[in-house]
Design an enzyme around this catalytic site. Structure first.
Site, short mmCIF file in Angstrom:
data_model
loop_
_atom_site.label_atom_id
_atom_site.label_comp_id
_atom_site.label_asym_id
_atom_site.label_seq_id
_atom_site.Cartn_x
_atom_site.Cartn_y
_atom_site.Cartn_z
CG ASP A 166 33.83 90.66 22.75
OD1 ASP A 166 34.20 90.51 21.57
OD2 ASP A 166 32.81 90.14 23.21
NE ARG A 210 26.56 88.81 22.95
CZ ARG A 210 27.37 87.74 22.98
NH1 ARG A 210 27.73 87.17 21.85
NH2 ARG A 210 27.81 87.25 24.12
NE ARG A 576 68.87 70.52 14.85
CZ ARG A 576 68.71 70.10 13.59
NH1 ARG A 576 67.83 70.70 12.80
NH2 ARG A 576 69.41 69.10 13.12
#
EC number: 2.7.1.11
Length: 798
Positions: A166, A210, A576
């Site tokens: 948020d 909210r 690798r």
């Protein structure tokens, strides 16, 4: 059977025992923050613990509080959510639960706690710290612990990291996870946009939030929404008529689609909830639009973190450990924040109090106070959105004598966000009564094609021309590396011919150079005695006067997506390493920040170069690293090399040297993503900052209205660059930056703020300091010798 020893372990004399937990709602980047805390703690000589399942794990203790090793957090940077879990814990809300948690921490010898969560989680943490001395006394008085066992635990250090999609904590510009969430939202809206355009439909999009409308507002700015509902700033009393009026006007102006973004906590000025279906019914019944509702839901939380959240989580995690190590018993608990481009510590209690104050002011209907509780950036974005979507311009239009013809030009290579900045500038101009004049295809286009028929390169734009540009990559008005110095006479002639009264230049180092040339050309040409602003836009982020350039975030997102895929390929083999070449010109910014975001083994930059001892030590480090994991950890390793880090040690050559020296114990490959790094669709960060900086740039140009040409020429601030510098957005004089801050030879700033971050990359990868130390007195390796090395490895010498 030996007696089980429940005494707390001895606290190391040189290090702290630091635990990290994640709590509250999950957000992308939390796992990266845990990785940073664990590795920085270990690198600092401490002992690291992870508390699984949030505060519940702290209460349960035992195996829920796990000592972490270096390899335990490998590969966590690219993972979404939190890999140590999060859970709501009612027990911790009671003192008895906190007493149990304190006992479990003493048992493990933990004396510091770093919490990544929202304001509720951080409030609980600070309460825990304030009670700590009393909890220790109670443990002793109840006989659960002896005086000797708690003597090392008289004080508890608490540090907060804000993990929240948020972005609702006051005092910070961004919380861990918010930009990843915004990316999901914008991607979804971009997809919806196409079908809305096809069918001339309206869509109402509900997003999370909210008490905070950050996601809704930023999505509206990024995607060119028609209307946005935010809890902090409800619409006017007659919002139904206002919204329908704006959308009707947009349709009359030729717009085929409508997007309205609604935060889940949206309400009117009497706190009556505004639901997406209410908005849908209004658009269907009053405007007559075919309207659909889309609720994005938990899609907004999921997925891997974006580049910014990875970087933010990493830097804040490192800073949190430093805050623990530097804290004293009397030091207030800090929360780690970011303001513009600077990581800062702020008092946790103050930040939480201000955050709760916003919700309280909303409940009291004091919306002005609620807006003040958000940062200045939030208010600027809201102003920019309102200006760029306004249909009733009567109250905003300037008097005719204060209106300008503003030239808008792109210079240099394309960068994500160029179009968003231009779209915002056009909308602002039209709202204020200025005339936006696009100079297509840069200065060469202006000089060579301005008089072409039927359509020349100098075109006045209207609102509909630029309305859909915000989400498009590249440059809609064309860009070119050509500079005005190639034909100053013709450039001046065109400025006079088309009455260009102010200039807005978007681009990279070439744009910076172009304005420098125009500024110095004022002595010979009256046409250049106009206000000019450079908005830095380049993937290289190498423009002097700013720490951030539009397009660099898009580049980083493209690069980490590429590297994540490479890592997955590398993990198919137990051992690798990939050497990946990055763009960036003579600036190592992209390589370094990408190194932070993907957990690179090493980064090679032009600023430091590459020397023989560096390769020798890095190969030694790789051998030790692969030997220690014995093939159990299948995460691939990546080295990032900037394209200009060395003329001799190319990306392919380094990969082949590593492969040769590995002696079959591990493999090495190279990869060159090339122009993939310039990205496709601009990232939300690049879009919203482009809009914000575009509007601020036009407002800055307006300050010179009414001044004579000579007054403008005499003012060093009349040719400026807008940028982020530390914790501020500011305009800086071109003249000063050219003279004092520009490395013209290497086309970059003399001082680059990110250079110290290479140390963070090295620390968190475990790379020894010796890797970056040249051998004393070692002779330079000649190109001839390296050509021989190339031939030995089957490569051409070119």
């Amino acid at each position: 059977m030996a007696e089980l020893n429940l005494s707390p372990p001895a606290v190391p004399m040189t290090g702290k025992r630091i635990a990290v937990l994640t709590s509250g709602g999950d957000s992308a980047g939390m796992s990266g923050a845990v990785r940073a805390v664990v590795r920085q703690t270990l690198a600092s000589g401490g002992v690291a613990y992870a508390v699984y399942e949030g505060y519940q794990g702290l209460v349960d203790g035992g195996s829920m509080i796990k000592q972490m090793r270096w390899e335990d957090v490998r590969g966590w940077l690219s993972e979404g959510g939190t890999l140590i879990g999060t859970a709501r814990c009612k027990a911790f809300m009671e003192r008895a639960g906190r007493l149990t948690a304190a006992n479990n921490m003493v048992e493990k010898g933990i004396d510091a706690l770093i919490i990544c969560g929202g304001d509720g989680s951080l409030t609980g943490a600070d309460k825990f710290r304030s009670e700590w001395p009393g909890l220790m006394e109670e443990l002793v008085s109840s006989g659960k612990r002896t005086e000797n066992e708690v003597r090392h635990h008289k004080h508890l250090n608490i540090v907060g990291l804000v993990g929240s999609i948020d972005n609702d904590l006051s005092g910070t510009d961004a919380t861990i996870g918010c930009y990843s969430s915004l990316e999901r939202i914008c991607q979804s809206i971009d997809y919806i946009d196409a079908t809305a355009f096809s069918h001339q439909r309206a869509f109402v999009i509900e997003v999370m939030g909210r008490h905070c409308g950050w996601l809704a507002l930023m999505a509206g700015v990024s995607c060119g929404a028609d209307f946005v509902f935010c809890p902090e700033n409800p619409p006017s009393e007659n919002w139904e008529e206002e919204m329908c009026g704006i959308i009707k006007k947009h349709r009359e102006m030729g717009k085929r689609k409508t997007i309205v973004v609604v935060a889940e906590g949206a309400h009117d000025r009497q706190l009556n909830h505004i639901s997406p279906n209410m908005v849908k019914d209004l658009l269907s019944n009053k405007v007559g639009l075919d309207t659909r509702v889309t609720t994005l839901g938990h899609v907004q939380r999921g997925g891997p973190p974006c580049a910014y959240d990875r970087m933010l989580a990493t830097l804040q995690g490192v800073e949190a450990v430093k805050a623990v190590l530097e804290s004293r018993p009397e030091t207030p608990s800090p929360v780690i924040c970011i303001v513009e481009n600077k990581i800062v510590r702020k008092p946790l209690v103050d930040a939480i109090a201000k955050t709760k104050e916003v919700a309280a002011n909303i409940a009291k209907k004091d919306f002005a106070a609620a807006m003040k509780g958000r940062d200045a950036e939030f208010e600027e974005f809201l102003e920019a959105f309102n200006i760029t979507t306004a249909t009733d311009k009567s109250g905003m239009l300037l008097p005719p004598e204060k209106r300008m013809r503003v030239g808008i030009i792109h210079v240099g290579a394309p960068a994500g966000g160029m179009n968003a900045a231009t779209s915002a500038a056009v909308a602002y101009c039209l709202t204020k009564g200025h005339t936006p004049v696009a100079l297509y295809n840069g200065f060469p286009g202006l000089c060579r094609h301005h008089g072409d028929k039927p359509l020349g390169s100098v075109r006045v734009l209207d609102w509909l021309d630029a309305e859909t540009w915000a989400s498009r990559g590249g440059s809609e008005i064309g860009t070119n590396r050509g500079l005005p110095a190639e034909d100053m006479e013709k450039t001046a002639e065109c400025f006079e011919l088309y009455n260009i009264e102010a200039l807005f230049v978007v681009g990279g180092f070439e744009a910076f150079t172009a304005v420098s040339q125009l500024r110095r050309g004022r002595q010979q040409h009256e046409a250049f005695k106009i206000p000019m602003v450079v908005l830095p836009a380049t993937v290289s982020n190498n423009v002097p006067g700013t720490e951030y350039s539009i397009g660099s975030d898009t580049c980083l997102n493209a690069l980490i997506t590429y590297c994540d895929a490479i890592k997955q390929s590398a993990s198919a083999s137990p051992r690798r390493v990939f050497v990946v070449e990055t763009q960036g010109g003579a600036s190592g910014y992209i390589a370094t920040i990408a190194g932070l975001a993907i957990g690179a083994v090493a980064v090679y930059t032009p600023e430091e170069g590459i020397h023989l001892n560096m390769l020798v030590e890095d190969i030694k480090f790789l051998k030790e690293s692969f030997a220690s994991d014995a093939g159990h950890s299948r995460s691939g390793k990546i080295i990032l090399r900037n394209e200009k880090a060395s003329k001799v040690y190319t990306t392919e050559l380094i990969a082949n040297i590593i492969k040769e020296e590995a002696g079959g114990r591990f493999d090495s490959r190279f990869a060159v993503p090339g122009h993939v790094q310039q990205g496709g669709t601009p990232s939300p960060m690049d879009r919203v900052r482009a809009v914000r900086f575009g509007v601020k740039s036009l407002q800055y140009l307006e300050k010179f209205i009414g001044k004579s040409k000579q007054e403008i020429a005499d003012d060093p601030m009349s040719a400026s660059v807008i940028g982020i510098r530390g914790a501020r957005v500011k305009f800086s004089s071109m003249e000063m930056i050219e003279r004092e801050e520009t490395d013209w030879k290497d086309r970059r700033p003399k001082e680059e703020f990110w250079m110290s971050l290479i140390d963070v990359v090295d620390t968190l990868s475990g790379r020894p300091k010796t890797c970056r130390t040249p051998m004393p007195g070692s002779p330079a390796v000649s190109p001839e010798v390296m050509n021989g090395a190339r031939k030995a490895n089957g490569m051409s010498s070119s």
